[in-house]
Write an enzyme that holds these catalytic residues in place. Structure first.
Site, PDB file in Angstrom:
ATOM      1  CE1 TYR A   1       5.114  10.713   8.964  1.00 35.12           C
ATOM      2  CE2 TYR A   1       4.106  10.894   6.792  1.00 35.12           C
ATOM      3  CZ  TYR A   1       4.848  11.440   7.821  1.00 35.12           C
ATOM      4  OH  TYR A   1       5.337  12.729   7.700  1.00 35.12           O
TER       5      TYR A   1
ATOM      6  CB  ILE B   1      -2.607   5.146   4.956  1.00 30.66           C
ATOM      7  CG1 ILE B   1      -3.213   6.551   4.905  1.00 30.66           C
ATOM      8  CG2 ILE B   1      -1.837   4.915   6.249  1.00 30.66           C
ATOM      9  CD1 ILE B   1      -2.200   7.685   4.812  1.00 30.66           C
ATOM     10  CB  THR B   2       2.370   2.312   3.353  1.00 40.00           C
ATOM     11  OG1 THR B   2       2.492   3.033   2.123  1.00 40.00           O
ATOM     12  CG2 THR B   2       3.070   0.966   3.204  1.00 40.00           C
TER      13      THR B   2
ATOM     14  CD  GLU C   1       9.550   7.819   3.393  1.00 37.39           C
ATOM     15  OE1 GLU C   1      10.466   8.614   3.694  1.00 37.39           O
ATOM     16  OE2 GLU C   1       9.402   6.704   3.914  1.00 37.39           O
TER      17      GLU C   1
ATOM     18  N   GLY D   1      -1.007  15.660  -1.070  1.00 43.82           N
ATOM     19  CA  GLY D   1       0.099  14.715  -1.163  1.00 43.82           C
ATOM     20  C   GLY D   1       1.391  15.468  -0.920  1.00 43.82           C
TER      21      GLY D   1
ATOM     22  CD  GLN E   1       8.756  15.524 -10.501  1.00 46.96           C
ATOM     23  OE1 GLN E   1       8.131  14.828  -9.698  1.00 46.96           O
ATOM     24  NE2 GLN E   1       9.382  15.018 -11.571  1.00 46.96           N
TER      25      GLN E   1
END
Length: 426
Positions: free
Chosen positions: A151, A185-186, A404, A159, A408
């Site tokens: 993703y 990016i994972t 994700e 962010g 906050q």
């Protein structure tokens, strides 16, 4: 080879109809009981975590090596891509099942579970907004080989503030040309690797959010694309060394005049922000479930140690101060799981779960970080040492408050939904 369907066949009727009855009011009133099929997935994921993930977790953390073999094994078991519709070779599972699976995998190692769950996040925009041809092409290949996808939204200056992204996609004829970069990016690097039997344009891919109309409003300035990871002009940076979840592959991605056909637009031009954010309603509950899994593991480790460690002539579990810490852990874990399942159930019923998904994520993530800190405290000096797993759990837990959507941001979403309602009466 088609992905395993060993666990996906219901006794009667479609699996989705069976899944919808979980956590629903039946003839006997409200039920929190999992269906038999969900229990099968739970047991499969639990056994896999115990027998395969846990023995390798410390070494994966030390080497920071991507868990390629574990990913492939999980894929064979049907624990990866389980939400992909049956029409494209998937198991067609619901968000509730994703939560059940992810809690167990994260119990073993949340770095491994994140590597697996990253596929779900990248695929969700395709499921929600892709054309039939795009779904068949890009979802279908994920069920034929243990491929990875990523993703691609976050950037160095964007962010939580997605509206600040700078990556551009300019239309040229029947194509778009993408220039820019993405960060954090994972699966960013591993989705470029091919598996046996795949060639160019048949491997992993990225969901990429890019600005197509810089003068439009936030909701209309961006477009979502599916981009083959081996497309010309794409390069990846070095693997980032993170505090925790170190076996997860996190990298910057660079786009230099990357040509993408217009057919790879998800939804229509200008709908990218809506598509990208819509994915979170489906993926935040499983992330919250991952936090529950880490919390549960930390509590179990602390409970075991508290039974064995003796001070002042008794196991430290017999000291009220320790017992109360464990009681707080257990209470919050149960509350986290119930809120997570509530958020999953709502989206599975076709209702908006945005507020509940944010509630689940912030509550589960914050409690998880409290649990791991208390677990280290119960271990004392031993908890600060790599000989025991709680120091790794403490490092792994922090990311749940960040990725994700930070805690906050979740509270901002919750408060805005509260302001738009007359009350929160059920």
């Amino acid at each position: 080879m088609m992905q395993s369907r060993l666990l996906c066949k219901p006794v009667s009727g479609s699996y989705r109809s069976v899944a919808r009855r979980a956590f629903s009011a039946g003839d006997g009133g409200m039920s929190f009981e999992l269906t038999d099929m969900q229990k099968e997935f739970q047991q499969a994921a639990r056994s896999f975590a115990k027998d395969r993930i846990m023995p390798q977790a410390a070494e994966l953390d030390r080497t920071m090596k991507f868990p390629t073999e574990l990913f492939a094994e999980a894929w064979e078991l049907g624990l990866v891509n389980a939400h992909i519709p049956e029409a494209y070779g998937g198991l067609d599972l619901h968000t509730v099942e994703a939560c059940v699976i992810n809690e167990e995998l994260a119990y073993g190692c949340s770095g491994v579970s994140t590597a697996i769950e990253a596929n779900s996040l990248a695929q969700m925009p395709v499921i929600l907004a892709g054309s039939e041809a795009i779904k068949k092409k890009y979802l279908g290949r994920m069920t034929e080989a243990p491929l990875k996808c990523a993703y691609g939204v976050s950037e160095a200056g964007a962010g939580s503030d997605v509206a600040a992204i700078k990556t551009r996609a300019v239309k040229k004829g029947d194509d778009f040309v993408i220039n820019g970069s993405k960060l954090w990016i994972t699966n960013g690097g591993v989705c470029r690797s091919h598996t046996e039997g795949t060639g160019p344009g048949e491997g992993g891919w990225y969901f990429v959010l890019a600005v197509t109309d810089p003068d439009a409003s936030v909701g209309k300035k961006m477009t979502g694309f599916v981009v083959d990871a081996d497309a010309e002009g794409i390069s990846v940076g070095d693997k980032l060394v993170n505090m925790g979840q170190r076996c997860s592959d996190t990298r910057p991605i660079f786009f230099d005049n990357v040509v993408v056909p217009k057919e790879n637009v998800l939804g229509s031009e200008g709908q990218g922000f809506k598509v990208a954010m819509g994915a979170f309603d489906n993926t935040r509950p499983p992330v919250a479930a991952g936090a529950v899994g880490v919390s549960r593991r930390a509590m179990d480790e602390a409970m075991k140690y508290a039974r064995e460690r003796v001070t002042m002539g008794v196991p430290i579990l017999d000291h009220q101060v320790i017992a109360f810490m464990l009681a707080d852990m257990a209470t919050g874990i149960e509350a986290s799981r119930l809120l997570t399942m509530k958020s999953a159930y709502e989206i599975d019923q076709g209702r908006s779960n945005t507020m509940f998904a944010s509630m689940a994520k912030v509550f589960a993530a914050d409690h998880c970080n409290q649990v791991v800190a208390d677990a280290v405290q119960i271990f004392g000096g031993a908890g600060f040492n790599t000989e025991y797993p709680v120091e790794k759990l403490m490092r792994d837990a922090k990311i749940f408050q960040l990725y994700e959507g930070t805690s906050q941001i979740q509270k901002l979403i919750i408060s805005r939904h509260m302001a738009a309602r007359d009350d929160l009466a059920p």
